[in-house]
Design a protein around this motif. Structure first.
Motif, PDB file in Angstrom:
ATOM      1  N   LEU A  73       0.824  -1.224   0.000  1.00  0.00           N
ATOM      2  CA  LEU A  73       0.000   0.000   0.000  1.00  0.00           C
ATOM      3  C   LEU A  73       0.853   1.268   0.000  1.00  0.00           C
ATOM      4  O   LEU A  73       0.508   2.270   0.620  1.00  0.00           O
ATOM      5  CB  LEU A  73      -0.945   0.025   1.206  1.00  0.00           C
ATOM      6  N   ASN A  74       1.980   1.223  -0.692  1.00  0.00           N
ATOM      7  CA  ASN A  74       2.841   2.397  -0.777  1.00  0.00           C
ATOM      8  C   ASN A  74       3.156   2.766  -2.225  1.00  0.00           C
ATOM      9  O   ASN A  74       4.147   3.450  -2.491  1.00  0.00           O
ATOM     10  CB  ASN A  74       4.134   2.172  -0.005  1.00  0.00           C
ATOM     11  N   VAL A  75       2.307   2.299  -3.141  1.00  0.00           N
ATOM     12  CA  VAL A  75       2.504   2.582  -4.561  1.00  0.00           C
ATOM     13  C   VAL A  75       1.262   3.308  -5.079  1.00  0.00           C
ATOM     14  O   VAL A  75       0.141   2.820  -4.919  1.00  0.00           O
ATOM     15  CB  VAL A  75       2.738   1.293  -5.371  1.00  0.00           C
ATOM     16  N   ILE A  76       1.476   4.466  -5.661  1.00  0.00           N
ATOM     17  CA  ILE A  76       0.372   5.229  -6.247  1.00  0.00           C
ATOM     18  C   ILE A  76       0.187   4.770  -7.681  1.00  0.00           C
ATOM     19  O   ILE A  76       1.105   4.826  -8.498  1.00  0.00           O
ATOM     20  CB  ILE A  76       0.657   6.744  -6.200  1.00  0.00           C
ATOM     21  N   PRO A 133      -9.913   7.272   3.550  1.00  0.00           N
ATOM     22  CA  PRO A 133      -8.559   7.263   3.020  1.00  0.00           C
ATOM     23  C   PRO A 133      -8.451   6.892   1.542  1.00  0.00           C
ATOM     24  O   PRO A 133      -7.346   6.937   0.982  1.00  0.00           O
ATOM     25  CB  PRO A 133      -7.874   6.194   3.881  1.00  0.00           C
ATOM     26  N   PHE A 134      -9.528   6.538   0.925  1.00  0.00           N
ATOM     27  CA  PHE A 134      -9.481   5.944  -0.404  1.00  0.00           C
ATOM     28  C   PHE A 134      -9.214   6.991  -1.478  1.00  0.00           C
ATOM     29  O   PHE A 134      -9.916   7.996  -1.579  1.00  0.00           O
ATOM     30  CB  PHE A 134     -10.786   5.208  -0.666  1.00  0.00           C
ATOM     31  N   GLY A 135      -8.181   6.710  -2.264  1.00  0.00           N
ATOM     32  CA  GLY A 135      -7.766   7.634  -3.302  1.00  0.00           C
ATOM     33  C   GLY A 135      -6.816   8.701  -2.809  1.00  0.00           C
ATOM     34  O   GLY A 135      -6.243   9.441  -3.619  1.00  0.00           O
ATOM     35  N   LYS A 136      -6.630   8.821  -1.499  1.00  0.00           N
ATOM     36  CA  LYS A 136      -5.695   9.782  -0.927  1.00  0.00           C
ATOM     37  C   LYS A 136      -4.360   9.091  -0.655  1.00  0.00           C
ATOM     38  O   LYS A 136      -4.265   7.864  -0.681  1.00  0.00           O
ATOM     39  CB  LYS A 136      -6.254  10.360   0.374  1.00  0.00           C
ATOM     40  N   SER A 137      -3.357   9.889  -0.377  1.00  0.00           N
ATOM     41  CA  SER A 137      -2.034   9.316  -0.119  1.00  0.00           C
ATOM     42  C   SER A 137      -1.305  10.140   0.923  1.00  0.00           C
ATOM     43  O   SER A 137      -1.577  11.340   1.097  1.00  0.00           O
ATOM     44  CB  SER A 137      -1.201   9.246  -1.410  1.00  0.00           C
ATOM     45  N   ILE A 138      -0.389   9.494   1.632  1.00  0.00           N
ATOM     46  CA  ILE A 138       0.479  10.140   2.609  1.00  0.00           C
ATOM     47  C   ILE A 138       1.915   9.958   2.146  1.00  0.00           C
ATOM     48  O   ILE A 138       2.318   8.862   1.756  1.00  0.00           O
ATOM     49  CB  ILE A 138       0.289   9.525   4.008  1.00  0.00           C
ATOM     50  N   VAL A 202      -7.265  -2.916   5.219  1.00  0.00           N
ATOM     51  CA  VAL A 202      -7.414  -2.018   6.361  1.00  0.00           C
ATOM     52  C   VAL A 202      -6.379  -2.352   7.421  1.00  0.00           C
ATOM     53  O   VAL A 202      -5.794  -1.459   8.055  1.00  0.00           O
ATOM     54  CB  VAL A 202      -8.840  -2.119   6.930  1.00  0.00           C
ATOM     55  N   SER A 203      -6.124  -3.632   7.639  1.00  0.00           N
ATOM     56  CA  SER A 203      -5.112  -4.043   8.609  1.00  0.00           C
ATOM     57  C   SER A 203      -3.727  -3.558   8.191  1.00  0.00           C
ATOM     58  O   SER A 203      -2.954  -3.052   9.015  1.00  0.00           O
ATOM     59  CB  SER A 203      -5.126  -5.567   8.746  1.00  0.00           C
ATOM     60  N   LYS A 204      -3.408  -3.711   6.913  1.00  0.00           N
ATOM     61  CA  LYS A 204      -2.111  -3.232   6.422  1.00  0.00           C
ATOM     62  C   LYS A 204      -1.992  -1.724   6.572  1.00  0.00           C
ATOM     63  O   LYS A 204      -0.921  -1.205   6.933  1.00  0.00           O
ATOM     64  CB  LYS A 204      -1.938  -3.631   4.954  1.00  0.00           C
ATOM     65  N   MET A 205      -3.068  -1.001   6.308  1.00  0.00           N
ATOM     66  CA  MET A 205      -3.055   0.455   6.408  1.00  0.00           C
ATOM     67  C   MET A 205      -2.785   0.890   7.845  1.00  0.00           C
ATOM     68  O   MET A 205      -1.980   1.792   8.102  1.00  0.00           O
ATOM     69  CB  MET A 205      -4.395   1.003   5.916  1.00  0.00           C
ATOM     70  N   ASN A 206      -3.429   0.248   8.815  1.00  0.00           N
ATOM     71  CA  ASN A 206      -3.211   0.595  10.216  1.00  0.00           C
ATOM     72  C   ASN A 206      -1.821   0.193  10.684  1.00  0.00           C
ATOM     73  O   ASN A 206      -1.175   0.930  11.444  1.00  0.00           O
ATOM     74  CB  ASN A 206      -4.279  -0.083  11.073  1.00  0.00           C
ATOM     75  N   ALA A 207      -1.349  -0.976  10.253  1.00  0.00           N
ATOM     76  CA  ALA A 207      -0.019  -1.425  10.662  1.00  0.00           C
ATOM     77  C   ALA A 207       1.065  -0.517  10.110  1.00  0.00           C
ATOM     78  O   ALA A 207       2.037  -0.191  10.810  1.00  0.00           O
ATOM     79  CB  ALA A 207       0.202  -2.862  10.199  1.00  0.00           C
ATOM     80  N   ARG A 208       0.914  -0.095   8.866  1.00  0.00           N
ATOM     81  CA  ARG A 208       1.920   0.783   8.261  1.00  0.00           C
ATOM     82  C   ARG A 208       1.913   2.158   8.927  1.00  0.00           C
ATOM     83  O   ARG A 208       2.956   2.773   9.112  1.00  0.00           O
ATOM     84  CB  ARG A 208       1.674   0.889   6.765  1.00  0.00           C
ATOM     85  N   THR A 209       0.740   2.642   9.276  1.00  0.00           N
ATOM     86  CA  THR A 209       0.660   3.928   9.970  1.00  0.00           C
ATOM     87  C   THR A 209       1.344   3.847  11.323  1.00  0.00           C
ATOM     88  O   THR A 209       2.106   4.742  11.713  1.00  0.00           O
ATOM     89  CB  THR A 209      -0.805   4.337  10.150  1.00  0.00           C
ATOM     90  N   LEU A 232       1.763   5.683   2.055  1.00  0.00           N
ATOM     91  CA  LEU A 232       0.498   4.986   2.227  1.00  0.00           C
ATOM     92  C   LEU A 232      -0.485   5.448   1.171  1.00  0.00           C
ATOM     93  O   LEU A 232      -0.676   6.656   0.975  1.00  0.00           O
ATOM     94  CB  LEU A 232      -0.074   5.247   3.626  1.00  0.00           C
ATOM     95  N   CYS A 233      -1.065   4.487   0.496  1.00  0.00           N
ATOM     96  CA  CYS A 233      -2.067   4.789  -0.525  1.00  0.00           C
ATOM     97  C   CYS A 233      -2.984   3.587  -0.657  1.00  0.00           C
ATOM     98  O   CYS A 233      -2.535   2.483  -0.975  1.00  0.00           O
ATOM     99  CB  CYS A 233      -1.403   5.112  -1.860  1.00  0.00           C
TER     100      CYS A 233
END
Length: 639
Positions: A73-76, A133-138, A202-209, A232-233
């Motif tokens: 989840l780190n590729v746009i 968070p969908f479509g957004k990126s950090i 969702v789990s990957k998104m929270n773990a990466r954050t 994160l994307c």
């Protein structure tokens, strides 16, 4: 080639026949030699059929769907689909609102401390992000080494003589007040979304954050920018293909069920007085914990067999292939003998019969239905099933021979010895008379099993029509196995020990289940106790059927049934000979006729070498009818 051209015409005919035979063989495609060995083992009699890979598969050669599953989840990526989906909306209701609210409250706390105001702004920024968070990126702002320093280094290390933020007070305020509650929030979101499997993004998104973003300096976190790196994307909260996801070669469902083992052991052996959990709850958790352990045992067997020669693979399959069922049966017999409870012996016999019926009727039937719905008609090698079917006849006939003998001659012996007290002495006299036959049959059945192995794997292995395409195998040295042989053996031993402990808890807490007045003990044995340990095999059979390999789907059930009769039951008989637990190889009439009828029916179905969903439906319907008979049947007299 020149000599072939110069041979007589008869030799040319033989050569053409040879090439026709080669072309008719089933070609196995494998990435490496280890996978090829595993696939060949699937077609061998006596070897456990295993669908999952035992080696790592490079993501480069896999489909885009699978690549998406293992994305960090780190590729746009350019996204043309809709972002407003049912899964994304469900995320807002189940995760998004309370994660966003937590960030908003932590942000207020950071502003109150004044020193942590910079982190408060970051929290409010992330609050808006996690709501949708969908479509957004950090992004992480990329700077020169002397201008930027990661948050971890700012705690105790140096990041260059010009680094900023070392030992700054706001960092400690964030660590003490802001970061801990967010650890709890993200851990809960990560846990629940992982357990649901399909929400693993969702789990990957929270773990990466939690592991990356919140450990950066707040000025290094941005929503966009030119000199930045995507952190994160996410585009979708739900992906239905995550049922294929594996962790170290183990399916995610089995991984998620593994904590049940710890829970079962803790509440089972600590809460002896049932203060925190009832016996019914302990029974359900213990029987459920056997499912992942069976999966790990299957993976260990497949890994060792694929990396070893034929002899080692055969020994491992024969030794550990039935270990899950045997641990439960032996544990139940020992506990029933110690507690003077003959009901557990009848439950074991019902479980043995239930495994036979499930493997003969239910597993092939379900695989035929699912495979037939996807593929109109499926064909299988009738010659290979022609080997398994006689073995099935021999095994079932041998197992029930003592029962038939006792019914034919037991009453006659009793009448001759003591006609006045015939009714009371029938069982007492029959057991000593039948016992020599039981030992004879128990000695002959394993011998027949060994002969079947030699026939199908050595002298007549050509009947399986297996051909490994040489151009498909890249070699053993490039293969990276998930589990080495030693690791597989250690996991096998550990899983066996844990299975024994869980089986002990099942038998310890089964009595309240057996005491239910509206459910026959027969029904509990032929359903729950028989089929729960076989769930991994059912999944493997369904996966083979979906890939139009109905031959392996049918072999899954038949091989288990043959092992039950030719290995498991003889082992129980000889175990009883050395340690008398009262196990007598005499079955009730219902077990006898249900098993014989099922064997005759399934052999009739397999005669034409074709299957469809109608034939599968017939098998499943017969299985359900037999289950109805067991449900309404009165409980055994000993119960």
């Amino acid at each position: 080639r020149v000599t072939i051209m110069n041979r007589p015409r008869t030799d040319c005919v033989e050569q053409n026949a040879y090439w026709v035979e080669i072309q008719s063989k089933r070609t196995i495609k494998a990435e490496n030699e280890v996978e090829a060995n595993k696939l060949v083992n699937n077609y061998r009699f006596g070897f456990r059929k295993w669908k999952s890979h035992v080696t790592e598969r490079p993501l480069e050669v896999r489909s885009e769907v699978v690549k998406e599953l293992y994305s960090e989840l780190n590729v746009i990526k350019p996204h043309s689909g809709r972002l407003i989906t049912c899964g994304n909306v469900a995320y807002v209701f189940f995760f998004g609102w309370w994660v966003s609210l937590a960030y908003f409250l932590v942000g207020i706390l950071m502003f109150v401390t004044i020193a942590g105001a910079v982190y408060g702004r970051l929290c409010w920024k992330l609050s808006s992000y996690f709501l949708w968070p969908f479509g957004k990126s950090i992004h992480e702002v990329l700077k020169m080494l002397f201008e930027s320093c990661s948050f971890l280094h700012s705690l105790s290390l140096t990041c260059g003589h010009e680094s900023r933020g070392i030992h700054r007070f706001s960092t400690y305020v964030w660590l003490l007040l802001g970061y801990p509650p967010l650890v709890v929030i993200h851990s809960l979101a990560c846990f629940f979304s992982w357990i649901l499997v399909f929400t693993i993004p969702v789990s990957k998104m929270n773990a990466r954050t939690l592991g990356v973003i919140l450990l950066l300096a707040p000025e290094d976190v941005s929503n966009q920018g030119y000199e930045t790196r995507a952190l994160l994307c996410c585009y979708h909260a739900v992906n239905l293909y995550y049922y294929k996801y594996t962790v170290d070669g183990i399916n995610v469902f089995a991984v998620n069920l593994l904590p049940l083992v710890i829970v079962a052991l803790v509440i089972g052996y600590i809460d002896r007085e049932n203060q925190y959990a009832s016996s019914e709850v302990k029974f359900a958790i213990a029987i459920g914990s056997i499912i992942p352990l069976s999966y790990y045992i299957g993976m260990g067997i497949a890994s060792i067999s694929a990396q070893s020669n034929f002899a080692v693979g055969a020994v491992v399959n024969a030794s550990f292939g039935s270990i899950t069922e045997l641990t439960f049966y032996i544990t139940a017999l020992v506990r029933g003998h110690q507690a003077a409870n003959p009901c557990l012996q009848e439950v074991v016999k019902a479980a043995l019969t239930g495994t036979l019926l499930g493997c003969i009727l239910f597993i092939p039937g379900v695989c035929m239905i699912i495979g037939g719905l996807r593929h109109s008609e499926q064909t299988f090698n009738s010659r290979s099933t022609g080997v398994s079917s006689p073995l099935l006849f021999i095994s079932v006939g041998g197992v029930f021979a003592p029962t038939l003998f006792s019914k034919a001659y037991g009453n006659l012996v009793c009448e001759l010895l003591h006609p006045l007290y015939f009714s009371s002495l029938s069982f007492i006299v029959t057991v000593p008379v039948v016992r020599p036959l039981v030992y004879t049959v128990s000695a002959l059945l394993p011998i027949a099993y060994i002969i079947g192995l030699i026939f199908t794997l050595k002298t007549h292995s050509h009947i399986y029509d297996i051909h490994v395409g040489e151009e498909q195998v890249t070699g053993h040295h490039g293969a990276v196995v998930h589990w080495s042989r030693w690791r597989s053996m250690v996991i096998l031993i550990m899983a066996t020990v844990l299975t024994s402990a869980c089986a002990d808890l099942v038998t310890e807490n089964i009595q309240p289940i057996l005491n239910q007045p509206n459910i026959s003990q027969y029904f509990i044995g032929v359903t729950v106790l028989a089929m729960v340990p076989e769930i991994p095999e059912i999944v493997n059979g369904i996966q083979f059927a979906l890939q139009n390999n109905i031959s392996l789907s049918l072999e899954v059930g038949i091989c288990i049934a043959v092992q039950v009769c030719m290995l498991q039951i003889p082992i129980l008989v000889f175990f009883n000979a050395f340690y008398d637990v009262g196990f007598v190889l005499l079955f009730s009439d219902l077990h006898l006729w249900a098993s014989i009828f099922s064997v005759i029916l399934v052999n009739y179905i397999f005669m034409d070498g074709k299957s469809d969903y109608f034939q599968g439906t017939a098998l499943v319907v017969v299985y359900l009818i037999l289950l109805a008979m067991y449900y309404f049947a009165p409980s055994p007299a000993s119960c």
